[in-house]
Design an enzyme around this catalytic site. Structure first.
Site, PDB file in Angstrom:
ATOM      1  N   SER A 124       0.841  -1.204   0.000  1.00 24.43           N
ATOM      2  CA  SER A 124       0.000   0.000   0.000  1.00 24.43           C
ATOM      3  C   SER A 124       0.872   1.248   0.000  1.00 24.43           C
ATOM      4  O   SER A 124       1.984   1.243   0.556  1.00 24.43           O
ATOM      5  CB  SER A 124      -0.861  -0.016   1.271  1.00 24.43           C
ATOM      6  OG  SER A 124      -1.432   1.237   1.498  1.00 24.43           O
ATOM      7  N   TYR A 149      -2.329  -1.628  10.734  1.00 26.86           N
ATOM      8  CA  TYR A 149      -2.511  -2.054   9.338  1.00 26.86           C
ATOM      9  C   TYR A 149      -1.288  -1.650   8.506  1.00 26.86           C
ATOM     10  O   TYR A 149      -0.664  -2.474   7.829  1.00 26.86           O
ATOM     11  CB  TYR A 149      -3.792  -1.442   8.749  1.00 26.86           C
ATOM     12  CG  TYR A 149      -3.863  -1.598   7.250  1.00 26.86           C
ATOM     13  CD1 TYR A 149      -4.185  -2.839   6.690  1.00 26.86           C
ATOM     14  CD2 TYR A 149      -3.568  -0.539   6.382  1.00 26.86           C
ATOM     15  CE1 TYR A 149      -4.219  -3.002   5.307  1.00 26.86           C
ATOM     16  CE2 TYR A 149      -3.602  -0.696   5.011  1.00 26.86           C
ATOM     17  CZ  TYR A 149      -3.930  -1.924   4.474  1.00 26.86           C
ATOM     18  OH  TYR A 149      -3.952  -2.089   3.114  1.00 26.86           O
ATOM     19  N   LYS A 153       1.881  -3.986   6.710  1.00 27.83           N
ATOM     20  CA  LYS A 153       2.316  -3.971   5.297  1.00 27.83           C
ATOM     21  C   LYS A 153       3.824  -3.721   5.224  1.00 27.83           C
ATOM     22  O   LYS A 153       4.543  -4.362   4.458  1.00 27.83           O
ATOM     23  CB  LYS A 153       1.560  -2.881   4.515  1.00 27.83           C
ATOM     24  CG  LYS A 153       0.084  -3.170   4.316  1.00 27.83           C
ATOM     25  CD  LYS A 153      -0.133  -4.357   3.391  1.00 27.83           C
ATOM     26  CE  LYS A 153      -1.578  -4.759   3.294  1.00 27.83           C
ATOM     27  NZ  LYS A 153      -1.792  -6.036   2.623  1.00 27.83           N
TER      28      LYS A 153
HETATM   29  P1  NAD Z   1     -10.911  -7.572   0.626  1.00 28.61           P
HETATM   30  O1  NAD Z   1     -11.168  -7.614   2.091  1.00 28.61           O
HETATM   31  O2  NAD Z   1     -12.061  -7.346  -0.284  1.00 28.61           O
HETATM   32  O3  NAD Z   1     -10.167  -8.906   0.166  1.00 28.61           O
HETATM   33  C1  NAD Z   1      -9.325  -9.650   1.020  1.00 28.61           C
HETATM   34  C2  NAD Z   1      -9.768 -11.100   0.928  1.00 28.61           C
HETATM   35  O4  NAD Z   1      -8.913 -11.887   1.755  1.00 28.61           O
HETATM   36  C3  NAD Z   1     -11.196 -11.325   1.416  1.00 28.61           C
HETATM   37  O5  NAD Z   1     -11.912 -12.069   0.453  1.00 28.61           O
HETATM   38  C4  NAD Z   1     -11.038 -12.104   2.722  1.00 28.61           C
HETATM   39  O6  NAD Z   1     -12.108 -12.994   2.935  1.00 28.61           O
HETATM   40  C5  NAD Z   1      -9.718 -12.801   2.490  1.00 28.61           C
HETATM   41  N1  NAD Z   1      -8.951 -13.122   3.703  1.00 28.61           N
HETATM   42  C6  NAD Z   1      -8.662 -12.296   4.727  1.00 28.61           C
HETATM   43  N2  NAD Z   1      -7.914 -12.930   5.648  1.00 28.61           N
HETATM   44  C7  NAD Z   1      -7.697 -14.187   5.164  1.00 28.61           C
HETATM   45  C8  NAD Z   1      -6.991 -15.312   5.653  1.00 28.61           C
HETATM   46  N3  NAD Z   1      -6.343 -15.272   6.826  1.00 28.61           N
HETATM   47  N4  NAD Z   1      -6.978 -16.424   4.918  1.00 28.61           N
HETATM   48  C9  NAD Z   1      -7.630 -16.479   3.723  1.00 28.61           C
HETATM   49  N5  NAD Z   1      -8.328 -15.451   3.222  1.00 28.61           N
HETATM   50  C10 NAD Z   1      -8.357 -14.315   3.931  1.00 28.61           C
HETATM   51  O7  NAD Z   1      -9.790  -6.459   0.398  1.00 28.61           O
HETATM   52  P2  NAD Z   1      -9.249  -5.837  -0.960  1.00 28.61           P
HETATM   53  O8  NAD Z   1      -9.648  -4.413  -0.987  1.00 28.61           O
HETATM   54  O9  NAD Z   1      -9.554  -6.700  -2.101  1.00 28.61           O
HETATM   55  O10 NAD Z   1      -7.692  -5.852  -0.644  1.00 28.61           O
HETATM   56  C11 NAD Z   1      -6.859  -6.928  -1.044  1.00 28.61           C
HETATM   57  C12 NAD Z   1      -5.453  -6.679  -0.519  1.00 28.61           C
HETATM   58  O11 NAD Z   1      -4.972  -5.432  -1.004  1.00 28.61           O
HETATM   59  C13 NAD Z   1      -5.367  -6.615   1.006  1.00 28.61           C
HETATM   60  O12 NAD Z   1      -4.143  -7.234   1.406  1.00 28.61           O
HETATM   61  C14 NAD Z   1      -5.304  -5.136   1.282  1.00 28.61           C
HETATM   62  O13 NAD Z   1      -4.643  -4.833   2.475  1.00 28.61           O
HETATM   63  C15 NAD Z   1      -4.515  -4.634   0.082  1.00 28.61           C
HETATM   64  N6  NAD Z   1      -4.767  -3.216  -0.220  1.00 28.61           N
HETATM   65  C16 NAD Z   1      -6.053  -2.796  -0.455  1.00 28.61           C
HETATM   66  C17 NAD Z   1      -6.294  -1.455  -0.726  1.00 28.61           C
HETATM   67  C18 NAD Z   1      -7.709  -0.961  -0.974  1.00 28.61           C
HETATM   68  O14 NAD Z   1      -7.896   0.250  -1.022  1.00 28.61           O
HETATM   69  N7  NAD Z   1      -8.709  -1.817  -1.163  1.00 28.61           N
HETATM   70  C19 NAD Z   1      -5.235  -0.549  -0.777  1.00 28.61           C
HETATM   71  C20 NAD Z   1      -3.934  -1.010  -0.550  1.00 28.61           C
HETATM   72  C21 NAD Z   1      -3.723  -2.355  -0.275  1.00 28.61           C
HETATM   73  C1  UD1 Z   2      -7.436   4.464   3.561  1.00 23.68           C
HETATM   74  C2  UD1 Z   2      -6.412   4.102   4.586  1.00 23.68           C
HETATM   75  C3  UD1 Z   2      -5.203   3.499   3.898  1.00 23.68           C
HETATM   76  C4  UD1 Z   2      -5.635   2.290   3.096  1.00 23.68           C
HETATM   77  C5  UD1 Z   2      -6.737   2.722   2.124  1.00 23.68           C
HETATM   78  C6  UD1 Z   2      -7.294   1.564   1.366  1.00 23.68           C
HETATM   79  C7  UD1 Z   2      -6.767   5.653   6.447  1.00 23.68           C
HETATM   80  C8  UD1 Z   2      -6.201   6.804   7.208  1.00 23.68           C
HETATM   81  N1  UD1 Z   2      -6.052   5.272   5.364  1.00 23.68           N
HETATM   82  O1  UD1 Z   2      -6.845   5.393   2.637  1.00 23.68           O
HETATM   83  O2  UD1 Z   2      -4.235   3.102   4.850  1.00 23.68           O
HETATM   84  O3  UD1 Z   2      -4.544   1.750   2.386  1.00 23.68           O
HETATM   85  O4  UD1 Z   2      -7.801   3.323   2.849  1.00 23.68           O
HETATM   86  O5  UD1 Z   2      -8.017   0.705   2.177  1.00 23.68           O
HETATM   87  O6  UD1 Z   2      -7.803   5.098   6.798  1.00 23.68           O
HETATM   88  N2  UD1 Z   2     -13.336  10.477   3.274  1.00 23.68           N
HETATM   89  C9  UD1 Z   2     -14.403  11.279   3.622  1.00 23.68           C
HETATM   90  N3  UD1 Z   2     -15.548  10.687   4.062  1.00 23.68           N
HETATM   91  C10 UD1 Z   2     -15.669   9.324   4.175  1.00 23.68           C
HETATM   92  C11 UD1 Z   2     -14.569   8.512   3.817  1.00 23.68           C
HETATM   93  C12 UD1 Z   2     -13.407   9.123   3.376  1.00 23.68           C
HETATM   94  O7  UD1 Z   2     -14.327  12.501   3.516  1.00 23.68           O
HETATM   95  O8  UD1 Z   2     -16.735   8.850   4.605  1.00 23.68           O
HETATM   96  C13 UD1 Z   2     -12.107  11.109   2.770  1.00 23.68           C
HETATM   97  C14 UD1 Z   2     -10.896  10.824   3.634  1.00 23.68           C
HETATM   98  O9  UD1 Z   2     -10.736  11.809   4.598  1.00 23.68           O
HETATM   99  C15 UD1 Z   2      -9.779  10.841   2.584  1.00 23.68           C
HETATM  100  C16 UD1 Z   2     -10.458  10.437   1.278  1.00 23.68           C
HETATM  101  O10 UD1 Z   2     -11.853  10.578   1.493  1.00 23.68           O
HETATM  102  O11 UD1 Z   2      -9.329  12.137   2.436  1.00 23.68           O
HETATM  103  C17 UD1 Z   2     -10.162   9.006   0.891  1.00 23.68           C
HETATM  104  O12 UD1 Z   2     -10.437   8.181   2.014  1.00 23.68           O
HETATM  105  P1  UD1 Z   2     -10.378   6.594   1.959  1.00 23.68           P
HETATM  106  O13 UD1 Z   2     -11.202   6.121   0.810  1.00 23.68           O
HETATM  107  O14 UD1 Z   2     -10.690   6.074   3.309  1.00 23.68           O
HETATM  108  O15 UD1 Z   2      -8.876   6.299   1.566  1.00 23.68           O
HETATM  109  P2  UD1 Z   2      -7.521   6.740   2.314  1.00 23.68           P
HETATM  110  O16 UD1 Z   2      -7.773   7.461   3.568  1.00 23.68           O
HETATM  111  O17 UD1 Z   2      -6.674   7.425   1.300  1.00 23.68           O
END
Ligand code: NAD
Ligand code: UD1
Length: 338
Positions: A124, A149, A153
Site C-alpha cells: 500500500s 494495518y 504492510k
Molecule cells: P478484501 O477484504 O475485499 O479482500 C481480502 C480477501 O482476503 C477477502 O476475500 C477475505 O475474505 C480474504 N482473507 C482475509 N484474511 C484471510 C486469511 N487469513 N486467509 C484467507 N483469506 C483471507 O480487500 P481488498 O480491498 O480486495 O484488498 C486486497 C489486498 O490489497 C489486502 O491485502 C489489502 O490490504 C490490500 N490493499 C487494499 C487497498 C484498498 O484500497 N482496497 C489498498 C492497498 C492495499
Molecule cells: C485508507 C487508509 C489506507 C488504506 C486505504 C485503502 C486511512 C487513514 N487510510 O486510505 O491506509 O490503504 O484506505 O483501504 O484510513 N473520506 C471522507 N468521508 C468518508 C470517507 C473518506 O471525507 O466517509 C475522505 C478521507 O478523509 C480521505 C479520502 O476521502 O481524504 C479518501 O479516504 P479513503 O477512501 O478512506 O482512503 P484513504 O484514507 O486514502
C-alpha cells in the site's frame, strides 16, 4: 501460468482473477471468506464462462497449504488475503498482525517447502509514511507508519526483502496500491464492504443508492485547492491489469517494487461532483472534522511500472465512477441479494 490467488474472493482479488483468466492463466483461489464472497467468484465464472478453482480456508493453515501445493502445479502466488480496515487495526492489533504478518510468513514457508518462489504481494502507498514528498517514488524509503494495518504492510515488505536477500531463488513483486475504486464494467462484481464503509467511494455509492442519508466529508481546511483531501484513485480493472503485468517481473530474482496509481490527484469534493454528473444522482454531504491519521494529499509517480512493465492506468475518473455506479445500482445490497 498456474497461479494461486489468496484472498481472490475479495474486491481486488475477484477483479484480478477475471483478468488472469482473460490472459489464459490457470487460477486457484484460497479464501476464508471473512470479508469475501463465494458469490463474487460465481459471478466471475459467469463473466468468463469457466469454472474457477476455489478452496475455502485460511492462509495461516500450513497443513492446508501443503495439501494445496501438493495437489496443484502452482508456479506463482498473488497474495491478497489479509485484513484492511485501518481503524479496526488500531483496536485489534493482534488480529491484524496475525492475519497479515503471520499469514504471509506461513504462506512463504509453505511456498518454499513446495519449491514455489514467485510471489506478488498487495502492499500500500501507506508504507511511504506521512513525511514523504509527493509524488511518491519507489526509490523513497519506507516511512513511519501510524497504525497496525500500515505497520503490517511495512513488516511484510521487510520480511520479503530479507527473504530475497537470503535466497536468490525468490522473486517478489511488492505492489504499492494507491486508492482502488470502480468495478468490472459488466456490473456483476464490485466492492461490497461489510457494515458502514470506511472508504470514500463505497460511501458515496451507498448514499447515491439510498442506503445512507448523507456523506460526511472529513475536513475542508486542508492546504489543498478546495480544502478537501487529495488522493490518487485508480480503476480496479487497471489495478488488476497491473497484477497480470507484474508477473513478468518475476522472471528476474529479487524484490521488484512498483507504485500502481494514475499519477493524478483528485479531491474529495471533485469526487462528489464528478460522481453526481456521471450518475445523475444527488450525493448530499456535510462537512465533519478531519479524520485522525489522514494526510492532506498524495499521489503516485507511476512511471517505473510503465517503463519496466509496460503498464499504465488507462481508465479515467469518469469510467471509475460510472462503473462504480453501474455495480451499485444493479446490486444495491451488494452480493447479499442473490
Ligand atoms: P478484501 O477484504 O475485499 O479482500 C481480502 C480477501 O482476503 C477477502 O476475500 C477475505 O475474505 C480474504 N482473507 C482475509 N484474511 C484471510 C486469511 N487469513 N486467509 C484467507 N483469506 C483471507 O480487500 P481488498 O480491498 O480486495 O484488498 C486486497 C489486498 O490489497 C489486502 O491485502 C489489502 O490490504 C490490500 N490493499 C487494499 C487497498 C484498498 O484500497 N482496497 C489498498 C492497498 C492495499
Ligand atoms: C485508507 C487508509 C489506507 C488504506 C486505504 C485503502 C486511512 C487513514 N487510510 O486510505 O491506509 O490503504 O484506505 O483501504 O484510513 N473520506 C471522507 N468521508 C468518508 C470517507 C473518506 O471525507 O466517509 C475522505 C478521507 O478523509 C480521505 C479520502 O476521502 O481524504 C479518501 O479516504 P479513503 O477512501 O478512506 O482512503 P484513504 O484514507 O486514502
Amino acid at each position: 501460468m498456474s497461479i494461486l490467488v489468496t484472498g481472490g474472493a475479495g474486491y481486488i482479488g475477484s477483479h484480478t482473477v477475471v483478468q488472469l483468466l482473460e490472459e489464459g492463466h490457470e487460477v486457484v483461489v484460497l479464501d476464508n471468506l471473512c470479508n469475501g464472497s463465494r458469490e463474487a467468484l460465481h459471478r466471475v465464472e459467469t463473466i468468463f464462462g469457466k469454472a474457477v478453482g476455489f478452496i475455502e480456508g485460511d492462509v495461516r493453515d500450513r497443513a492446508l497449504l501443503d495439501r494445496l501445493f501438493a495437489g496443484h502445479a502452482i508456479e506463482a502466488v498473488i497474495h491478497f488475503a489479509g485484513l484492511k480496515a485501518v481503524g479496526e487495526s488500531v483496536e485489534q492489533p493482534l488480529a491484524y498482525y496475525d492475519a497479515n504478518v503471520h499469514g504471509s510468513l506461513v504462506l512463504c514457508q509453505a511456498m518454499a517447502a513446495a519449491g514455489v518462489y514467485k510471489l506478488v504481494f498487495s502492499s500500500s502507498a501507506t508504507v511511504y509514511g506521512p513525511d514523504a514528498p509527493v509524488p511518491y517514488m519507489e526509490t523513497m524509503p519506507r516511512g513511519s507508519t501510524s497504525n497496525p494495518y500500515g505497520s503490517s504492510k511495512a513488516m511484510v515488505e521487510q520480511l520479503l526483502t530479507d527473504l530475497c536477500r537470503a535466497d536468490a531463488r525468490w522473486s517478489v513483486a511488492l505492489l504499492r496500491y494507491f486508492n482502488p475504486i470502480g468495478a468490472h464494467p459488466s456490473g456483476q462484481i464490485g466492492e461490497d464492504p461489510q457494515g458502514i464503509p470506511n472508504n470514500l467511494m463505497p460511501f458515496i455509492a451507498q448514499v447515491a443508492v439510498g442506503r445512507r442519508p448523507e456523506l460526511a466529508i472529513f475536513g475542508d481546511d486542508y492546504p489543498t485547492e478546495d480544502g478537501t483531501c487529495v488522493r490518487d484513485y485508480l480503476h480496479v480493472m487497471d489495478l488488476a491489469d497491473g497484477h497480470v503485468a507484474s508477473l513478468a517481473s518475476l522472471e528476474e530474482s529479487g524484490v521488484h517494487i512498483y507504485n500502481l496509481g494514475t499519477g493524478q490527484g483528485v479531491s474529495v469534493l471533485e469526487m462528489v461532483t464528478t460522481f453526481e454528473r456521471v450518475s445523475g444522482q444527488r450525493v448530499p454531504y456535510r462537512i465533519d472534522p478531519r479524520r485522525e491519521g489522514d494526510l492532506a494529499a498524495f499521489w503516485a509517480d507511476a512511471s517505473k511500472a510503465e517503463r519496466e512493465l509496460g503498464w499504465r492506468a488507462e481508465r479515467g475518473l469518469e469510467a471509475m465512477l460510472r462503473d462504480t455506479w453501474h455495480w451499485q445500482r444493479n446490486n444495491p445490497a451488494g452480493y447479499q441479494q442473490s
